[in-house]
Design a protein around this motif. Structure first.
Motif, PDB file in Angstrom:
ATOM      1  N   SER A  69       0.844  -1.189   0.000  1.00  0.00           N
ATOM      2  CA  SER A  69       0.000   0.000   0.000  1.00  0.00           C
ATOM      3  C   SER A  69       0.880   1.239   0.000  1.00  0.00           C
ATOM      4  CB  SER A  69      -0.929   0.002   1.221  1.00  0.00           C
ATOM      5  OG  SER A  69      -0.178   0.005   2.411  1.00  0.00           O
ATOM      6  N   SER A  70       0.345   2.302  -0.568  1.00  0.00           N
ATOM      7  CA  SER A  70       1.095   3.564  -0.604  1.00  0.00           C
ATOM      8  C   SER A  70       0.118   4.729  -0.647  1.00  0.00           C
ATOM      9  CB  SER A  70       2.029   3.609  -1.816  1.00  0.00           C
ATOM     10  OG  SER A  70       1.280   3.624  -3.011  1.00  0.00           O
ATOM     11  N   PHE A  71       0.601   5.870  -0.205  1.00  0.00           N
ATOM     12  CA  PHE A  71      -0.182   7.094  -0.298  1.00  0.00           C
ATOM     13  C   PHE A  71      -0.049   7.602  -1.726  1.00  0.00           C
ATOM     14  CE2 PHE A  71       1.140   6.968   4.212  1.00  0.00           C
ATOM     15  CZ  PHE A  71      -0.112   6.795   4.761  1.00  0.00           C
ATOM     16  N   VAL A  72      -1.166   7.926  -2.345  1.00  0.00           N
ATOM     17  CA  VAL A  72      -1.164   8.256  -3.768  1.00  0.00           C
ATOM     18  C   VAL A  72      -1.577   9.694  -4.051  1.00  0.00           C
ATOM     19  CG1 VAL A  72      -1.483   5.907  -4.579  1.00  0.00           C
ATOM     20  CG2 VAL A  72      -3.475   7.264  -3.993  1.00  0.00           C
ATOM     21  N   GLY A  73      -1.296  10.572  -3.160  1.00  0.00           N
ATOM     22  CA  GLY A  73      -1.623  11.968  -3.392  1.00  0.00           C
ATOM     23  C   GLY A  73      -1.595  12.728  -2.087  1.00  0.00           C
ATOM     24  N   GLU A  74      -2.040  13.944  -2.171  1.00  0.00           N
ATOM     25  CA  GLU A  74      -2.091  14.804  -1.001  1.00  0.00           C
ATOM     26  C   GLU A  74      -3.477  14.721  -0.373  1.00  0.00           C
ATOM     27  OE1 GLU A  74       0.485  16.613   0.223  1.00  0.00           O
ATOM     28  OE2 GLU A  74       1.702  15.653  -1.303  1.00  0.00           O
ATOM     29  N   ALA A  75      -3.540  14.962   0.904  1.00  0.00           N
ATOM     30  CA  ALA A  75      -4.824  14.995   1.595  1.00  0.00           C
ATOM     31  C   ALA A  75      -5.624  16.197   1.120  1.00  0.00           C
ATOM     32  CB  ALA A  75      -4.604  15.068   3.102  1.00  0.00           C
ATOM     33  N   SER A  76      -6.923  16.016   0.990  1.00  0.00           N
ATOM     34  CA  SER A  76      -7.773  17.121   0.543  1.00  0.00           C
ATOM     35  C   SER A  76      -7.948  18.168   1.623  1.00  0.00           C
ATOM     36  CB  SER A  76      -9.138  16.586   0.104  1.00  0.00           C
ATOM     37  OG  SER A  76      -9.755  15.900   1.176  1.00  0.00           O
ATOM     38  N   ASP A  77      -7.609  17.810   2.860  1.00  0.00           N
ATOM     39  CA  ASP A  77      -7.734  18.705   3.998  1.00  0.00           C
ATOM     40  C   ASP A  77      -6.666  18.296   5.012  1.00  0.00           C
ATOM     41  OD1 ASP A  77      -8.535  20.381   6.021  1.00  0.00           O
ATOM     42  OD2 ASP A  77     -10.561  19.568   6.225  1.00  0.00           O
ATOM     43  N   VAL A  78      -6.147  19.236   5.775  1.00  0.00           N
ATOM     44  CA  VAL A  78      -5.093  18.909   6.742  1.00  0.00           C
ATOM     45  C   VAL A  78      -5.605  18.003   7.855  1.00  0.00           C
ATOM     46  CG1 VAL A  78      -3.721  20.965   6.306  1.00  0.00           C
ATOM     47  CG2 VAL A  78      -5.508  21.036   8.040  1.00  0.00           C
ATOM     48  N   THR A  79      -6.907  17.912   8.015  1.00  0.00           N
ATOM     49  CA  THR A  79      -7.462  17.058   9.066  1.00  0.00           C
ATOM     50  C   THR A  79      -7.688  15.624   8.585  1.00  0.00           C
ATOM     51  OG1 THR A  79      -9.734  17.633   8.500  1.00  0.00           O
ATOM     52  CG2 THR A  79      -8.602  19.032  10.118  1.00  0.00           C
ATOM     53  N   LEU A  80      -7.418  15.356   7.313  1.00  0.00           N
ATOM     54  CA  LEU A  80      -7.636  14.033   6.751  1.00  0.00           C
ATOM     55  C   LEU A  80      -6.316  13.394   6.330  1.00  0.00           C
ATOM     56  CD1 LEU A  80     -10.656  14.854   4.431  1.00  0.00           C
ATOM     57  CD2 LEU A  80     -10.735  13.811   6.688  1.00  0.00           C
ATOM     58  N   SER A  81      -6.272  12.086   6.335  1.00  0.00           N
ATOM     59  CA  SER A  81      -5.111  11.363   5.826  1.00  0.00           C
ATOM     60  C   SER A  81      -5.147  11.390   4.305  1.00  0.00           C
ATOM     61  CB  SER A  81      -5.137   9.917   6.296  1.00  0.00           C
ATOM     62  OG  SER A  81      -5.066   9.852   7.694  1.00  0.00           O
ATOM     63  N   PRO A  82      -3.989  11.279   3.656  1.00  0.00           N
ATOM     64  CA  PRO A  82      -3.980  11.255   2.198  1.00  0.00           C
ATOM     65  C   PRO A  82      -4.626   9.968   1.671  1.00  0.00           C
ATOM     66  CG  PRO A  82      -1.751  11.033   3.078  1.00  0.00           C
ATOM     67  CD  PRO A  82      -2.650  11.249   4.230  1.00  0.00           C
ATOM     68  N   PRO A  83      -5.074   9.987   0.413  1.00  0.00           N
ATOM     69  CA  PRO A  83      -5.662   8.776  -0.164  1.00  0.00           C
ATOM     70  C   PRO A  83      -4.614   7.666  -0.251  1.00  0.00           C
ATOM     71  CG  PRO A  83      -5.479  10.500  -1.819  1.00  0.00           C
ATOM     72  CD  PRO A  83      -5.083  11.104  -0.519  1.00  0.00           C
ATOM     73  N   ARG A  84      -5.081   6.419  -0.119  1.00  0.00           N
ATOM     74  CA  ARG A  84      -4.169   5.282  -0.071  1.00  0.00           C
ATOM     75  C   ARG A  84      -4.630   4.212  -1.049  1.00  0.00           C
ATOM     76  NH1 ARG A  84      -3.234   1.110   4.787  1.00  0.00           N
ATOM     77  NH2 ARG A  84      -5.336   0.615   4.183  1.00  0.00           N
ATOM     78  N   GLN A  85      -3.672   3.641  -1.756  1.00  0.00           N
ATOM     79  CA  GLN A  85      -3.935   2.531  -2.672  1.00  0.00           C
ATOM     80  C   GLN A  85      -3.364   1.269  -2.045  1.00  0.00           C
ATOM     81  OE1 GLN A  85      -2.108   2.966  -6.505  1.00  0.00           O
ATOM     82  NE2 GLN A  85      -2.551   0.881  -7.114  1.00  0.00           N
ATOM     83  N   GLN A  86      -4.130   0.167  -2.070  1.00  0.00           N
ATOM     84  CA  GLN A  86      -3.634  -1.084  -1.494  1.00  0.00           C
ATOM     85  C   GLN A  86      -3.879  -2.236  -2.456  1.00  0.00           C
ATOM     86  OE1 GLN A  86      -4.665  -1.915   2.524  1.00  0.00           O
ATOM     87  NE2 GLN A  86      -3.970  -4.017   2.427  1.00  0.00           N
ATOM     88  N   ASN A  87      -2.842  -3.042  -2.648  1.00  0.00           N
ATOM     89  CA  ASN A  87      -2.925  -4.253  -3.451  1.00  0.00           C
ATOM     90  C   ASN A  87      -2.514  -5.418  -2.565  1.00  0.00           C
ATOM     91  OD1 ASN A  87      -3.515  -2.804  -5.827  1.00  0.00           O
ATOM     92  ND2 ASN A  87      -1.355  -2.419  -6.162  1.00  0.00           N
ATOM     93  N   SER A  88      -3.262  -6.517  -2.638  1.00  0.00           N
ATOM     94  CA  SER A  88      -2.951  -7.696  -1.838  1.00  0.00           C
ATOM     95  C   SER A  88      -3.000  -8.936  -2.712  1.00  0.00           C
ATOM     96  CB  SER A  88      -3.953  -7.869  -0.695  1.00  0.00           C
ATOM     97  OG  SER A  88      -3.849  -6.804   0.208  1.00  0.00           O
ATOM     98  N   LEU A  89      -2.183  -9.894  -2.331  1.00  0.00           N
ATOM     99  CA  LEU A  89      -2.140 -11.165  -3.034  1.00  0.00           C
ATOM    100  C   LEU A  89      -1.983 -12.258  -1.996  1.00  0.00           C
ATOM    101  CD1 LEU A  89      -1.822 -12.733  -5.733  1.00  0.00           C
ATOM    102  CD2 LEU A  89       0.623 -12.372  -5.497  1.00  0.00           C
ATOM    103  N   THR A  90      -2.867 -13.258  -2.036  1.00  0.00           N
ATOM    104  CA  THR A  90      -2.806 -14.391  -1.116  1.00  0.00           C
ATOM    105  C   THR A  90      -2.839 -15.657  -1.947  1.00  0.00           C
ATOM    106  OG1 THR A  90      -3.994 -13.156   0.584  1.00  0.00           O
ATOM    107  CG2 THR A  90      -3.940 -15.535   0.822  1.00  0.00           C
TER     108      THR A  90
END
Length: 148
Positions: A69-90
């Motif tokens: 997973s990684s952060f893929v941009g800036e947060a839209s507001d300082v009170t929010l975490s930045p958007p995150r993309q996650q890929n999983s494989l099992t």
């Protein structure tokens, strides 16, 4: 062989590797009773969990999970975490002793946008466009894990 004995003794016990980046967000809200502060965190990074088991015929059964997973941009507001993309494989793989399993196909795309301008001239209403520039960059990262 001593390493094989250790695997037999600890068979079906999961091993885990975590490499994470933590981002904090802080929300400050004024109220009647004073200032209220709320905080939170978001994690992104790589997590690999492997559970080995030795089977008949010197084969190794590997039960594994890979999360990226990684952060893929800036947060839209300082009170929010930045958007995150996650890929999983099992998955589960059975391999002969001494062979490796290559796990691939996990990919992270990251898009960044930046702007620059010449001070004062970049702020002019019509001619300012001549003194400003915007850059958009797209990055793709492929991730491979070798289990042996």
């Amino acid at each position: 062989m001593r390493a094989r004995d250790a695997l037999l003794e600890h068979g079906r016990v999961p091993g885990q590797v975590d490499v994470e980046h933590r981002v904090c967000a802080l929300r400050i809200q004024p109220g009647r009773a004073g200032v209220r502060r709320e905080g939170g965190t978001s994690d992104a990074g790589t997590q690999i969990t492997v559970t080995p088991q030795i089977t008949d015929g010197d084969r190794l059964l590997i039960d594994y999970q890979v999360s990226l997973s990684s952060f893929v941009g800036e947060a839209s507001d300082v009170t929010l975490s930045p958007p995150r993309q996650q890929n999983s494989l099992t998955s589960v793989a059975t391999v002969p002793d001494g062979f490796a399993v290559v796990v691939g196909g996990l990919e992270v795309e990251q898009e960044t946008e930046s702007a620059s301008k010449v001070p004062l001239l970049g702020d002019l209403p019509i001619l300012g466009a001549l003194f400003r520039s915007k850059t958009r960059t797209m990055t793709k990262t492929r991730f491979f894990v070798f289990l042996r």
